[in-house]
Design an enzyme around this catalytic site. Sequence first.
Site, PDB file in Angstrom:
ATOM      1  NE  ARG A  66      -4.205   1.618   1.408  1.00  0.00           N
ATOM      2  CZ  ARG A  66      -5.388   1.445   0.863  1.00  0.00           C
ATOM      3  NH1 ARG A  66      -5.823   0.229   0.627  1.00  0.00           N
ATOM      4  NH2 ARG A  66      -6.143   2.466   0.575  1.00  0.00           N
ATOM      5  CG  ASN A 108     -12.882  12.598   0.368  1.00  0.00           C
ATOM      6  OD1 ASN A 108     -13.513  12.526  -0.691  1.00  0.00           O
ATOM      7  ND2 ASN A 108     -12.671  11.559   1.155  1.00  0.00           N
ATOM      8  CB  THR A 109     -17.162  15.692  -1.564  1.00  0.00           C
ATOM      9  OG1 THR A 109     -18.560  15.751  -1.313  1.00  0.00           O
ATOM     10  CG2 THR A 109     -16.889  14.934  -2.843  1.00  0.00           C
ATOM     11  CG  HIS A 110     -18.367  11.339   3.973  1.00  0.00           C
ATOM     12  ND1 HIS A 110     -18.235  10.032   3.543  1.00  0.00           N
ATOM     13  CD2 HIS A 110     -19.070  11.289   5.126  1.00  0.00           C
ATOM     14  CE1 HIS A 110     -18.850   9.243   4.403  1.00  0.00           C
ATOM     15  NE2 HIS A 110     -19.361   9.968   5.373  1.00  0.00           N
ATOM     16  CG  ASP A 142      -7.708  14.035   9.246  1.00  0.00           C
ATOM     17  OD1 ASP A 142      -8.254  13.026   8.737  1.00  0.00           O
ATOM     18  OD2 ASP A 142      -8.103  14.549  10.316  1.00  0.00           O
ATOM     19  CB  ALA A 143      -3.791  10.377   9.125  1.00  0.00           C
ATOM     20  N   GLY A 144      -7.251  10.276   9.052  1.00  0.00           N
ATOM     21  CA  GLY A 144      -8.379   9.456   9.484  1.00  0.00           C
ATOM     22  C   GLY A 144      -9.355   9.170   8.359  1.00  0.00           C
ATOM     23  CG  ASP A 146     -15.097   9.862   5.390  1.00  0.00           C
ATOM     24  OD1 ASP A 146     -14.454  10.270   4.414  1.00  0.00           O
ATOM     25  OD2 ASP A 146     -15.788   8.825   5.356  1.00  0.00           O
TER      26      ASP A 146
HETATM   27  C1  GAR Z   1     -20.343  10.942  -3.939  1.00  0.00           C
HETATM   28  O1  GAR Z   1     -21.586  10.971  -3.295  1.00  0.00           O
HETATM   29  C2  GAR Z   1     -19.213  11.022  -2.926  1.00  0.00           C
HETATM   30  O2  GAR Z   1     -19.527  11.796  -1.818  1.00  0.00           O
HETATM   31  C3  GAR Z   1     -19.062   9.580  -2.541  1.00  0.00           C
HETATM   32  O3  GAR Z   1     -19.200   8.878  -3.735  1.00  0.00           O
HETATM   33  C4  GAR Z   1     -20.085   9.596  -4.601  1.00  0.00           C
HETATM   34  C5  GAR Z   1     -19.390   9.739  -5.938  1.00  0.00           C
HETATM   35  O4  GAR Z   1     -20.277  10.149  -6.930  1.00  0.00           O
HETATM   36  N1  GAR Z   1     -17.816   9.366  -1.908  1.00  0.00           N
HETATM   37  C6  GAR Z   1     -17.630   8.525  -0.900  1.00  0.00           C
HETATM   38  O5  GAR Z   1     -18.501   7.834  -0.437  1.00  0.00           O
HETATM   39  C7  GAR Z   1     -16.205   8.487  -0.389  1.00  0.00           C
HETATM   40  N2  GAR Z   1     -16.152   7.786   0.862  1.00  0.00           N
HETATM   41  P1  GAR Z   1     -19.737  10.587  -8.358  1.00  0.00           P
HETATM   42  O6  GAR Z   1     -18.710   9.526  -8.802  1.00  0.00           O
HETATM   43  O7  GAR Z   1     -20.948  10.576  -9.240  1.00  0.00           O
HETATM   44  O8  GAR Z   1     -19.126  11.935  -8.227  1.00  0.00           O
END
Ligand code: GAR
Length: 202
Positions: A66, A108-110, A142-144, A146
């Site tokens: 990794r 990152n978007t969660h 960060d390292a965690g 989300d």
């Molecule tokens: C989004 O909703 C994003 O927040 C999520 O995957 C989707 C991607 O949609 N990400 C996670 O869950 C990361 N842990 P997309 O490929 O259509 O942009």
Amino acid sequence: MPSRLVVLVSGAGTNLEALLEACEQAGYGAEVVAVGADRDGIEGLERARRRDVPTFVVPLADFATRESWDDALAAAVAAHEPDLVVLAGFMKLVGPAFLARFGGRTLNTHPALSPAFPGMHGPRDALEYGVKVTGATLFVVDAGVDTGAIVAQTVVPVEDDDTTASLHERIKHAERAMLVDTVGRMAREGFRLDGRRVRLGG
Ligand code: GAR
């Protein structure tokens, strides 16, 4: 000069598409200089290729460890000299080598309202828990898992007849708008980290 964005994806890439569209608007303040992925054959990469945006693929399975994958991913991103890295549906955790280079400027978007429901199944976990609102969170990686400092959040209702898919679609609609709006502001106005608090506007 517009801010240089490298966007990493693993799937459909609708968040990427929203960023690509925004970057074409005069005055948005950012450009997507490359799109990277941990796998080939995904719509996210096709969206970039259709617009002649350079792409790269760094699959975890190609590496013995990794750590060596993380090194290679960081090097592939660095080759495009980004100001900001945006993980937009990137389903891998970046590691220490990546964060040494891009920590503090990787977003990152969660699809949940942090700190609730971290991990891979935000919409499902929110639905099963029975919350009445959920949403999406943009944060500095960060390292965690989300856990990074929160830049922006957007809220959507949970409807009685929602499935995981219908809820995730509602979240993604709001998420794309939040991502485009916030990344644009970060590019145009700058931002700074003050402990866990992120302040837009330098
Ligand atoms: C989004 O909703 C994003 O927040 C999520 O995957 C989707 C991607 O949609 N990400 C996670 O869950 C990361 N842990 P997309 O490929 O259509 O942009």
